[in-house]
Design a protein around this motif. Structure first.
Motif, PDB file in Angstrom:
ATOM      1  N   ILE A   9       0.834  -1.198   0.000  1.00 40.32           N
ATOM      2  CA  ILE A   9       0.000   0.000   0.000  1.00 40.32           C
ATOM      3  C   ILE A   9       0.872   1.252   0.000  1.00 40.32           C
ATOM      4  O   ILE A   9       0.566   2.227  -0.695  1.00 40.32           O
ATOM      5  N   VAL A  10       1.969   1.230   0.724  1.00 43.77           N
ATOM      6  CA  VAL A  10       2.849   2.402   0.735  1.00 43.77           C
ATOM      7  C   VAL A  10       3.438   2.628  -0.663  1.00 43.77           C
ATOM      8  O   VAL A  10       3.595   3.782  -1.100  1.00 43.77           O
ATOM      9  N   GLN A  11       3.736   1.572  -1.386  1.00 45.63           N
ATOM     10  CA  GLN A  11       4.224   1.718  -2.761  1.00 45.63           C
ATOM     11  C   GLN A  11       3.123   2.248  -3.692  1.00 45.63           C
ATOM     12  O   GLN A  11       3.405   3.034  -4.600  1.00 45.63           O
ATOM     13  N   VAL A  12       1.898   1.818  -3.458  1.00 51.42           N
ATOM     14  CA  VAL A  12       0.783   2.314  -4.268  1.00 51.42           C
ATOM     15  C   VAL A  12       0.640   3.822  -4.086  1.00 51.42           C
ATOM     16  O   VAL A  12       0.490   4.568  -5.061  1.00 51.42           O
ATOM     17  N   LEU A  13       0.713   4.289  -2.841  1.00 56.38           N
ATOM     18  CA  LEU A  13       0.597   5.733  -2.615  1.00 56.38           C
ATOM     19  C   LEU A  13       1.750   6.478  -3.280  1.00 56.38           C
ATOM     20  O   LEU A  13       1.535   7.536  -3.885  1.00 56.38           O
ATOM     21  N   GLN A  14       2.956   5.956  -3.202  1.00 59.79           N
ATOM     22  CA  GLN A  14       4.088   6.610  -3.874  1.00 59.79           C
ATOM     23  C   GLN A  14       3.820   6.677  -5.379  1.00 59.79           C
ATOM     24  O   GLN A  14       4.100   7.692  -6.018  1.00 59.79           O
ATOM     25  N   HIS A  15       3.272   5.614  -5.934  1.00 59.76           N
ATOM     26  CA  HIS A  15       2.931   5.578  -7.363  1.00 59.76           C
ATOM     27  C   HIS A  15       1.881   6.646  -7.704  1.00 59.76           C
ATOM     28  O   HIS A  15       1.985   7.333  -8.724  1.00 59.76           O
ATOM     29  N   VAL A  16       0.864   6.790  -6.873  1.00 54.75           N
ATOM     30  CA  VAL A  16      -0.173   7.804  -7.102  1.00 54.75           C
ATOM     31  C   VAL A  16       0.460   9.195  -7.098  1.00 54.75           C
ATOM     32  O   VAL A  16       0.160  10.029  -7.961  1.00 54.75           O
ATOM     33  N   ILE A  17       1.352   9.436  -6.164  1.00 53.73           N
ATOM     34  CA  ILE A  17       2.031  10.738  -6.084  1.00 53.73           C
ATOM     35  C   ILE A  17       2.900  10.968  -7.315  1.00 53.73           C
ATOM     36  O   ILE A  17       2.843  12.038  -7.939  1.00 53.73           O
ATOM     37  N   ASP A  18       3.717   9.992  -7.671  1.00 58.76           N
ATOM     38  CA  ASP A  18       4.591  10.131  -8.841  1.00 58.76           C
ATOM     39  C   ASP A  18       3.776  10.402 -10.105  1.00 58.76           C
ATOM     40  O   ASP A  18       4.119  11.274 -10.910  1.00 58.76           O
ATOM     41  N   GLU A  41       3.026  14.334   1.810  1.00 54.71           N
ATOM     42  CA  GLU A  41       3.505  14.625   0.461  1.00 54.71           C
ATOM     43  C   GLU A  41       2.349  14.572  -0.536  1.00 54.71           C
ATOM     44  O   GLU A  41       2.236  15.437  -1.417  1.00 54.71           O
ATOM     45  N   PHE A  42       1.485  13.578  -0.407  1.00 55.51           N
ATOM     46  CA  PHE A  42       0.307  13.513  -1.275  1.00 55.51           C
ATOM     47  C   PHE A  42      -0.506  14.792  -1.152  1.00 55.51           C
ATOM     48  O   PHE A  42      -0.919  15.381  -2.163  1.00 55.51           O
ATOM     49  N   LYS A  43      -0.771  15.217   0.080  1.00 55.61           N
ATOM     50  CA  LYS A  43      -1.555  16.437   0.290  1.00 55.61           C
ATOM     51  C   LYS A  43      -0.897  17.632  -0.394  1.00 55.61           C
ATOM     52  O   LYS A  43      -1.587  18.432  -1.046  1.00 55.61           O
TER      53      LYS A  43
END
Length: 169
Positions: free
Chosen positions: A59-68, A113-115
């Protein structure tokens, strides 16, 4: 402002664009951002490092992917809104995921970071007029409008939220 037309993006991108509710981009950005932040806050701490299968992202990788991906799509929108018609290359999401240094302990900073990235995207799109939103360029070998890139940002995040809800819990 109306939704992007099917001719404003590549056919495969409809899987993302179609997920965005409503007709207006900025209200969608604002409401979906609040919902996404609440969703991220609802993920149990013990699930952050979980992957539902071998070779699948945590899940943490998924969020990084969404941000990237949001950064890349917003960069594309900036280029095209400013009338830069240079074709832009695609990116290999697995290469980005493998190169990103993410750890479960970084979850709170990654949410922040997402925010920050999302608020920057909202600020960027809020300043565009209809003419700028209709401008086009080529990314990943497909024509795309600036407006469609905004919808892609939102729909991509929704897509991954649904994947997390369906496969990680």
């Amino acid at each position: 402002m109306s939704r992007p037309l099917a001719t404003d993006y590549a056919p495969y991108a409809d899987a993302y664009v179609s997920k965005v509710p409503g007709e207006e981009l900025l209200p969608a950005f604002k409401s979906l951002t609040e919902e996404y932040i609440a969703f991220l806050a609802s993920i149990p701490a013990e699930k952050i490092g979980y992957a539902y299968g071998t070779g699948k992202w945590t899940i943490v990788q998924v969020l990084q992917h969404v941000i990237d991906t949001e950064r890349i799509f917003c960069y594309r929108a900036l280029r095209f809104a400013r009338m830069d018609t240079t074709p832009l290359a695609g990116f290999e999401e697995d290469d980005y995921a493998n190169a990103a240094r993410v750890v479960v302990a970084d979850w709170p900073s990654l949410v922040e970071e997402f925010k920050s990235v999302r608020h920057a995207s909202i600020a960027f799109f809020a300043r565009l007029n209809e003419e700028e939103l209709e401008r086009r360029g080529v990314a990943s070998n497909h024509p795309v409008s600036v407006k469609a890139l905004g919808y892609l940002i939102l729909g991509h995040a929704i897509h991954h939220q649904k994947v997390i809800e369906q496969r990680y819990f």
